[in-house]
Design a protein around this motif. Sequence first.
Motif, mmCIF file in Angstrom:
data_model
loop_
_atom_site.group_PDB
_atom_site.id
_atom_site.type_symbol
_atom_site.label_atom_id
_atom_site.label_comp_id
_atom_site.label_asym_id
_atom_site.label_seq_id
_atom_site.Cartn_x
_atom_site.Cartn_y
_atom_site.Cartn_z
ATOM 1 N N SER A 131 57.426 42.171 63.080
ATOM 2 C CA SER A 131 57.576 43.269 64.041
ATOM 3 C C SER A 131 58.776 43.077 64.962
ATOM 4 O O SER A 131 59.057 43.942 65.791
ATOM 5 C CB SER A 131 56.303 43.401 64.885
ATOM 6 O OG SER A 131 56.059 42.212 65.615
ATOM 7 N N HIS A 132 59.479 41.946 64.812
ATOM 8 C CA HIS A 132 60.645 41.703 65.663
ATOM 9 C C HIS A 132 61.828 42.532 65.163
ATOM 10 O O HIS A 132 62.098 42.567 63.952
ATOM 11 C CB HIS A 132 61.013 40.217 65.654
ATOM 12 C CG HIS A 132 61.993 39.838 66.706
ATOM 13 N ND1 HIS A 132 63.351 40.047 66.573
ATOM 14 C CD2 HIS A 132 61.823 39.280 67.934
ATOM 15 C CE1 HIS A 132 63.966 39.624 67.655
ATOM 16 N NE2 HIS A 132 63.071 39.155 68.499
ATOM 17 N N PRO A 133 62.557 43.194 66.049
ATOM 18 C CA PRO A 133 63.639 44.087 65.607
ATOM 19 C C PRO A 133 64.779 43.384 64.882
ATOM 20 O O PRO A 133 65.506 44.024 64.118
ATOM 21 C CB PRO A 133 64.129 44.722 66.920
ATOM 22 C CG PRO A 133 63.673 43.798 68.002
ATOM 23 C CD PRO A 133 62.395 43.201 67.515
ATOM 24 N N VAL A 134 64.955 42.088 65.105
ATOM 25 C CA VAL A 134 66.038 41.345 64.447
ATOM 26 C C VAL A 134 65.508 40.515 63.287
ATOM 27 O O VAL A 134 66.025 40.577 62.164
ATOM 28 C CB VAL A 134 66.767 40.432 65.459
ATOM 29 C CG1 VAL A 134 67.813 39.574 64.753
ATOM 30 C CG2 VAL A 134 67.422 41.263 66.553
ATOM 31 N N LEU A 135 64.464 39.754 63.529
ATOM 32 C CA LEU A 135 63.954 38.827 62.516
ATOM 33 C C LEU A 135 63.402 39.543 61.292
ATOM 34 O O LEU A 135 63.438 38.995 60.184
ATOM 35 C CB LEU A 135 62.865 37.936 63.122
ATOM 36 C CG LEU A 135 63.259 37.084 64.332
ATOM 37 C CD1 LEU A 135 62.099 36.197 64.755
ATOM 38 C CD2 LEU A 135 64.486 36.237 64.027
ATOM 39 N N CYS A 136 62.887 40.751 61.473
ATOM 40 C CA CYS A 136 62.276 41.455 60.343
ATOM 41 C C CYS A 136 63.293 41.777 59.254
ATOM 42 O O CYS A 136 62.923 41.998 58.100
ATOM 43 C CB CYS A 136 61.598 42.736 60.820
ATOM 44 S SG CYS A 136 62.736 44.018 61.381
ATOM 45 N N ASN A 137 64.583 41.789 59.607
ATOM 46 C CA ASN A 137 65.619 42.107 58.623
ATOM 47 C C ASN A 137 66.179 40.875 57.925
ATOM 48 O O ASN A 137 67.067 40.998 57.084
ATOM 49 C CB ASN A 137 66.772 42.850 59.310
ATOM 50 C CG ASN A 137 66.339 44.192 59.876
ATOM 51 O OD1 ASN A 137 65.727 44.992 59.183
ATOM 52 N ND2 ASN A 137 66.633 44.427 61.145
#
Length: 414
Positions: A131-137
């Motif tokens: 759900s993290h905006p950076v780590l999820c990618n």
Amino acid sequence: MSVLASIIHRMLDNTVLGTLKDGLDTVTCIKCLGGTLSQVQLYDLNPSFSSDRPVDALTEGITPDSLWRRYSEFELLRNYLLVTYPFVVVAPLPEKRAEIVWHKLSADNMDPDFVERRRVGLENFLHRVASHPVLCNDNIFNIFLTEDKDWKEMVYETGFQAKADSRLKAVNAAFRVKNPDGRFTELKHYSDELQTVLSQLLRVRARVADRLYGVYKVHGNYGRVFSEWSAIEKEMGDGLQSAGHHMDAYAASVDDILEEEEHYADQLKEYLFYTDALRAVCRKHELTQFELEMVALDLACKKQQKEELVTGTVRTFSLKGMTSKLFGQETAEQREAKLQVLEQQLKEGEEAVKEKNTESDEFVKTAWVDIERFKDQKDRDLKEALISYAVMQISMCKKGIQVWTNAKECFNKM
């Protein structure tokens, strides 16, 4: 749209951690929308899992529905994320062995209840990352969820270990940095204080749980005495026996109550471990600031050397000044050659300072955005956990009142 199912069954030191799509009550499904991990949902499936059940062979080119992961693999994933995204407050893993527990609770890391809580913690870790905006990618995180084989090799191929800052280097930077950012200094102090407060809160809760356990079990003695008393009474016997049954049921309920309390304690422990992640961001900033100051200091020294070379005067005591007095001044050709070298070094130094300034500014900007995100998350989660804990305590007290109300009615009927 494909669905990546990652289910955490159990994690033991020397056993494999399983993720089977149709194996457990709770399944963590991560939906892949347009190649971006963007949503985490829970589904209830048929609980027909057997730990001896073999994993079906994976078809080449098809995303597997089930994966096996060890706790050490979760640690590897988190270490990779810490190094690759130093500006992110990376979610912590659940404790590998139970700490700060009330004495009646097993501290054995193979205890089924503890293993289940750790499974929930590992599942929560995946939720946090997904759900993290950076780590999820992150591609490695995606591989962690989708590749059954050779994912470790893919992690090591990124070279993240070479990028990791040594602990000694970070400590050195913390003591030698001259112009620390006040916000990060304050955040570092806050993380230390938060760790202290949460540790004390968990210890107080453990002591209260010990005493609560004793109070409930004493009610079991009430039940035993009332039952024995009922055997020698004729008219009062039924009422005493009924009251004894209520007391026995009340005493037996403490195990479920304290197990539910452990769920809230684990939520507090998560943020206790989050404090290390906060300090990791602060250490990285100190290291970045220290490197900037060292580059700037080196540039200032080079400028001073150029000035001394041009004017022919040495403003501070140095080996160069001593050699000049002993062996005479340098020739014009030697001075010109040194000037050219210094000019090149000055250009490189100015570029290095500019690069480090940009790196530092970018780190502060991105880190502070994530810190603000973390603060909002922390406030929301801890508020919810504390309210739920208070509601549970109120419910527990109401049950106690109800037990004694029922006992009173039994006594009235005697």
